[in-house]
Design an enzyme around this catalytic site. Sequence first.
Site, mmCIF file in Angstrom:
data_model
loop_
_atom_site.group_PDB
_atom_site.id
_atom_site.type_symbol
_atom_site.label_atom_id
_atom_site.label_comp_id
_atom_site.label_asym_id
_atom_site.label_seq_id
_atom_site.Cartn_x
_atom_site.Cartn_y
_atom_site.Cartn_z
ATOM 1 N N ASP A 55 0.688 -1.254 -0.099
ATOM 2 C CA ASP A 55 0.051 -0.027 0.074
ATOM 3 C C ASP A 55 0.741 0.907 -0.004
ATOM 4 O O ASP A 55 1.399 1.814 1.207
ATOM 5 C CB ASP A 55 -0.954 0.076 1.177
ATOM 6 C CG ASP A 55 -1.896 1.128 1.154
ATOM 7 O OD1 ASP A 55 -2.128 2.181 0.433
ATOM 8 O OD2 ASP A 55 -2.899 0.671 2.086
ATOM 9 N N TYR A 146 -6.648 15.919 -5.294
ATOM 10 C CA TYR A 146 -5.901 15.220 -6.527
ATOM 11 C C TYR A 146 -5.031 16.097 -7.784
ATOM 12 O O TYR A 146 -3.576 15.999 -7.895
ATOM 13 C CB TYR A 146 -6.774 14.035 -7.897
ATOM 14 C CG TYR A 146 -6.217 14.117 -8.994
ATOM 15 C CD1 TYR A 146 -5.729 12.247 -8.526
ATOM 16 C CD2 TYR A 146 -5.914 14.053 -10.387
ATOM 17 C CE1 TYR A 146 -5.116 11.563 -9.776
ATOM 18 C CE2 TYR A 146 -5.612 13.605 -10.918
ATOM 19 C CZ TYR A 146 -5.302 12.225 -11.040
ATOM 20 O OH TYR A 146 -4.843 11.149 -11.975
ATOM 21 N N ALA A 148 -3.211 18.468 -5.839
ATOM 22 C CA ALA A 148 -2.341 19.089 -5.242
ATOM 23 C C ALA A 148 -1.121 17.729 -5.532
ATOM 24 O O ALA A 148 0.447 18.840 -5.244
ATOM 25 C CB ALA A 148 -2.891 18.933 -4.078
ATOM 26 N N ALA A 149 -1.697 16.374 -5.065
ATOM 27 C CA ALA A 149 -0.730 15.588 -5.648
ATOM 28 C C ALA A 149 -0.015 15.595 -7.277
ATOM 29 O O ALA A 149 1.285 15.369 -7.323
ATOM 30 C CB ALA A 149 -0.880 14.379 -5.732
ATOM 31 N N LYS A 150 -0.557 15.832 -7.971
ATOM 32 C CA LYS A 150 -0.274 15.741 -9.451
ATOM 33 C C LYS A 150 0.708 16.905 -9.554
ATOM 34 O O LYS A 150 1.504 17.342 -10.202
ATOM 35 C CB LYS A 150 -1.368 15.852 -9.928
ATOM 36 C CG LYS A 150 -2.077 14.040 -9.924
ATOM 37 C CD LYS A 150 -0.338 13.171 -10.558
ATOM 38 C CE LYS A 150 -2.168 11.821 -11.098
ATOM 39 N NZ LYS A 150 -0.834 10.097 -9.919
#
Length: 234
Positions: A55, A146, A148-150
Site C-alpha cells: 500500500d 488530486y 495538489a498531488a499531481k
Amino acid sequence: MTSSAAPGAGPTVLVTGGSSGLGAAVVAAVARAGGRPLVLDRHRPGDGVPWVECDLADTRAAEEATRDLAERHGGLDAVVTAAGMDVPGRLADVPRDTWERIVTVDLLGTVAVVRAALPFLEAAHGNVVTVASTLGIRAVSDATAYCAAKFGVVGFTRALAAELAGRVGVTLLIPGGMRTAFFDDRDEQYKPGPDANLNAPADTAAAVMFALSQPPGCAVRELVVCAERETSWP
C-alpha cells in the site's frame, strides 16, 4: 536504457500499480518488448509477474518493497510510477483521511519508490517515468487533493531531472483520461459520460516505452499523451 538483467534478458522495470489500468498496460508492454516487469500493488498482477503486495500510503513499506524487489531480481533499469487514486468532491465534503491518502499515494508514494530505487538506477544509468496528469498542470473544481498531488508530481519530477542529469534519465508523463477502472467507484456526477474522449491505456503505455527506449545520453523530459479531443487539455 542499459540492462542490469541476466544475459539474454531485457531490462528490469518496476511498475507501481501494475495490476490494473495504465500500470498493467505498461507491464504488458515491457514483457512484449522482452523486458522483465516487476510490480508493487495491493493486488496480484496477472501472468505470474513477480510482485510485492504494498500500500503506497505506507511510504516506509513502499521503500522496503522497492529495495526487496530490486535486490531479489538483480537490480533495476527503470521505474514507472503508475499507481494513483482519486476521490473527487468539494474540500469540505471529502473526509480528512481520504484527502490525505490521495496526496500520500499519488505524491509521497511516488517519491518513496523513486528514493529507494535510486541506487539501483544509478548503477544501471537507468530511467524513471513518473505519471502525473493533465490535472497536474490545470486545476479544476472538486479535485483539490488530486490536483495538489499531481501538481506536486510535476514539480518533483522537474526538480529530479535537474538533480539526476547525466546519471539517471527522468521523464514526466502527463496523461489525459484513460479507459480504465480509475473512474469506477466515483459518484455518478464525477464519472466520464458515455461520449467521453478517453485514451486506451495501451496507447499511453506506448509513450512510456518510447521514453524508456531512448539511447544513452538522450532524455525525453516530458510527454503529454491524451485523446485528440481531451477536454482537460490544454
